[in-house]
Design a protein around this motif. Structure first.
Motif, short mmCIF file in Angstrom:
data_model
loop_
_atom_site.label_atom_id
_atom_site.label_comp_id
_atom_site.label_asym_id
_atom_site.label_seq_id
_atom_site.Cartn_x
_atom_site.Cartn_y
_atom_site.Cartn_z
N GLY A 1 0.78 -1.31 -0.06
CA GLY A 1 -0.07 -0.12 -0.07
C GLY A 1 0.93 1.35 0.07
N ASP A 2 0.24 2.22 0.87
CA ASP A 2 0.94 3.56 0.86
C ASP A 2 2.27 3.54 1.38
OD1 ASP A 2 -1.08 4.63 -0.41
OD2 ASP A 2 -2.17 5.35 1.12
N ARG A 3 2.67 2.31 2.11
CA ARG A 3 3.88 2.52 2.94
C ARG A 3 5.17 2.43 1.96
NH1 ARG A 3 4.07 -2.30 6.72
NH2 ARG A 3 2.62 -3.43 5.14
N VAL A 4 4.93 2.16 0.76
CA VAL A 4 5.86 2.04 -0.32
C VAL A 4 6.93 3.14 -0.29
CG1 VAL A 4 5.11 -0.17 -1.55
CG2 VAL A 4 4.61 2.37 -2.23
N PHE A 5 6.14 4.19 -0.05
CA PHE A 5 6.83 5.51 -0.27
C PHE A 5 7.65 5.97 0.87
CE2 PHE A 5 2.81 5.76 -2.86
CZ PHE A 5 3.35 6.01 -3.86
N TYR A 6 7.69 5.24 1.99
CA TYR A 6 8.51 5.30 3.25
C TYR A 6 9.45 4.25 3.61
CZ TYR A 6 4.21 8.34 3.53
OH TYR A 6 3.34 9.22 3.30
N LEU A 7 9.12 3.22 2.86
CA LEU A 7 10.01 2.01 3.26
C LEU A 7 11.50 2.23 2.35
CD1 LEU A 7 7.63 -0.76 2.77
CD2 LEU A 7 8.46 0.14 5.02
N GLY A 8 12.27 1.74 2.83
CA GLY A 8 13.66 1.71 2.34
C GLY A 8 13.89 0.52 1.75
N LEU A 9 15.12 0.00 1.34
CA LEU A 9 15.44 -1.14 0.78
C LEU A 9 14.93 -2.29 1.65
CD1 LEU A 9 17.14 -2.55 -1.63
CD2 LEU A 9 19.36 -2.42 -0.29
N GLY A 10 14.57 -3.25 1.16
CA GLY A 10 14.19 -4.35 2.01
C GLY A 10 13.00 -5.17 1.47
N ARG A 11 11.90 -5.78 2.15
CA ARG A 11 10.89 -6.58 1.71
C ARG A 11 10.01 -6.00 0.53
NH1 ARG A 11 7.47 -8.55 6.55
NH2 ARG A 11 7.52 -6.25 7.01
N ALA A 12 9.77 -4.63 0.71
CA ALA A 12 9.12 -4.29 -0.52
C ALA A 12 9.95 -4.18 -1.81
CB ALA A 12 8.62 -2.66 0.03
N THR A 13 11.34 -3.88 -1.73
CA THR A 13 11.95 -3.83 -3.04
C THR A 13 11.93 -5.11 -3.44
OG1 THR A 13 13.48 -2.27 -1.62
CG2 THR A 13 14.40 -3.25 -3.75
N LEU A 14 12.37 -6.19 -2.56
CA LEU A 14 12.33 -7.61 -3.22
C LEU A 14 10.84 -8.11 -3.87
CD1 LEU A 14 13.82 -10.16 -3.68
CD2 LEU A 14 13.04 -10.86 -1.13
N ALA A 15 9.77 -7.76 -3.14
CA ALA A 15 8.37 -8.24 -3.40
C ALA A 15 8.10 -7.27 -4.76
CB ALA A 15 7.41 -7.79 -2.64
N GLY A 16 8.46 -6.12 -4.93
CA GLY A 16 8.25 -5.06 -6.42
C GLY A 16 9.07 -5.92 -7.28
N ALA A 17 10.45 -5.98 -6.99
CA ALA A 17 11.24 -6.45 -8.33
C ALA A 17 10.62 -7.71 -8.67
CB ALA A 17 12.66 -6.60 -7.78
N ALA A 18 10.44 -8.72 -7.66
CA ALA A 18 9.79 -10.08 -8.18
C ALA A 18 8.57 -9.91 -8.98
CB ALA A 18 9.68 -10.72 -7.15
N LEU A 19 7.70 -8.95 -8.63
CA LEU A 19 6.44 -8.92 -9.40
C LEU A 19 6.78 -8.19 -11.00
CD1 LEU A 19 3.29 -8.78 -9.52
CD2 LEU A 19 3.36 -6.58 -8.88
N LEU A 20 7.63 -7.52 -10.89
CA LEU A 20 8.22 -6.78 -12.43
C LEU A 20 8.55 -7.96 -13.09
CD1 LEU A 20 9.56 -3.46 -11.26
CD2 LEU A 20 7.26 -3.83 -12.48
N VAL A 21 9.61 -8.81 -12.55
CA VAL A 21 10.33 -9.70 -13.24
C VAL A 21 9.35 -10.89 -13.78
CG1 VAL A 21 11.63 -11.85 -12.92
CG2 VAL A 21 12.42 -9.76 -12.05
N VAL A 22 8.17 -11.04 -13.06
CA VAL A 22 7.08 -12.01 -13.31
C VAL A 22 6.23 -11.51 -14.52
CG1 VAL A 22 4.78 -13.08 -12.84
CG2 VAL A 22 6.95 -13.24 -11.03
N LEU A 23 6.11 -10.18 -14.41
CA LEU A 23 5.18 -9.57 -15.56
C LEU A 23 5.77 -9.53 -16.75
CD1 LEU A 23 3.50 -6.47 -13.65
CD2 LEU A 23 2.55 -8.64 -14.26
N TYR A 24 6.98 -9.21 -16.75
CA TYR A 24 7.89 -8.71 -18.17
C TYR A 24 8.29 -10.42 -18.43
CZ TYR A 24 8.84 -3.88 -18.24
OH TYR A 24 8.39 -2.42 -18.17
N SER A 25 8.28 -11.41 -17.54
CA SER A 25 8.81 -12.64 -18.15
C SER A 25 7.26 -13.27 -18.76
CB SER A 25 9.44 -13.68 -16.90
OG SER A 25 10.49 -13.17 -16.47
N LEU A 26 6.31 -13.14 -18.20
CA LEU A 26 5.16 -13.46 -18.88
C LEU A 26 5.01 -13.23 -20.19
CD1 LEU A 26 2.54 -14.00 -15.94
CD2 LEU A 26 3.85 -15.66 -16.95
N SER A 27 5.25 -11.57 -20.20
CA SER A 27 5.18 -10.95 -21.63
C SER A 27 5.90 -11.60 -22.68
CB SER A 27 5.35 -9.44 -21.42
OG SER A 27 5.08 -8.91 -22.80
#
Length: 208
Positions: free
Chosen positions: A63-89
């Protein structure tokens, strides 16, 4: 003449769709990683943390916490989601791309990523977070999609290599299959795999 024990038959040939799927995966994953690499570089150019776009991509999870979180779980989750989206495409591209002509594959990759660019601008980035589109401007997405298209254009070469590997495996299996003895016709007596595979059966006991 002592009989020769039979070896088990070789593996069945690969299904026709499997080499294409394997080649699609092999081209799609590097293309997705190239896109993410440019996202990180673009963030550094703007003097932002390199993980800022990855954190924003984790909006569906944090949610909105992504704008306040630093390098960590949010980074890993977002990068994994982008990899999945681009890989599926990229995998979908591999299922329809030409497996013979590099020129056709390159043209289709450019058109495919252009369509993905428009689709992402209208449907993907807004779904990540309402404030996500400004983090993925044209200067961030166009070079990343261009890099992905260049790597997707490798599909014909990768497909030929994967297909050749499958054919080599099938030929090796056929070479290990037993053949009838041409002198006696009594069944399998010689293996093309070499004399080390010949295992003479124990001699028959004489009748008393």
């Amino acid at each position: 003449m002592p009989e020769v024990a039979e070896l088990p038959p070789g593996p069945p040939p690969l299904p026709a769709w499997l080499p294409r799927l394997a080649a699609a995966v092999e081209t799609a994953v590097p293309a997705s990683l190239a896109a993410l690499l440019w996202f990180a570089i673009h963030s550094l150019i703007l003097r932002e943390p390199w993980w800022s776009k990855f954190n924003v991509a984790a909006g569906p999870f944090f949610g909105d916490r992504v704008f306040y979180l630093g390098l960590g779980r949010a980074t890993l989750a977002g990068a994994a989601l982008l990899v999945v989206l681009y890989s599926l495409s990229g995998m979908l591209f591999g299922l329809v791309a030409s497996s013979r002509s590099m020129a056709r594959a390159s043209a289709l990759a450019a058109v495919w990523l252009a369509c993905w660019h428009v689709f992402a601008q209208h449907f993907v980035w807004p779904r990540l977070h309402p404030a996500a589109p400004p983090y993925f401007p044209m200067m961030a997405t166009v070079p990343s999609h261009l890099a992905a298209a260049i790597l997707l254009a490798r599909f014909p070469a990768v497909f030929r290599r994967v297909t050749a590997f499958g054919h080599d495996g099938a030929r090796s299996a056929e070479a290990a299959e037993p053949h009838e003895d041409p002198a006696t016709g009594d069944g399998p007596a010689v293996f093309e795999a070499g004399p080390e595979n010949r295992r003479p059966a124990p001699p028959e006991s004489a009748d008393c």
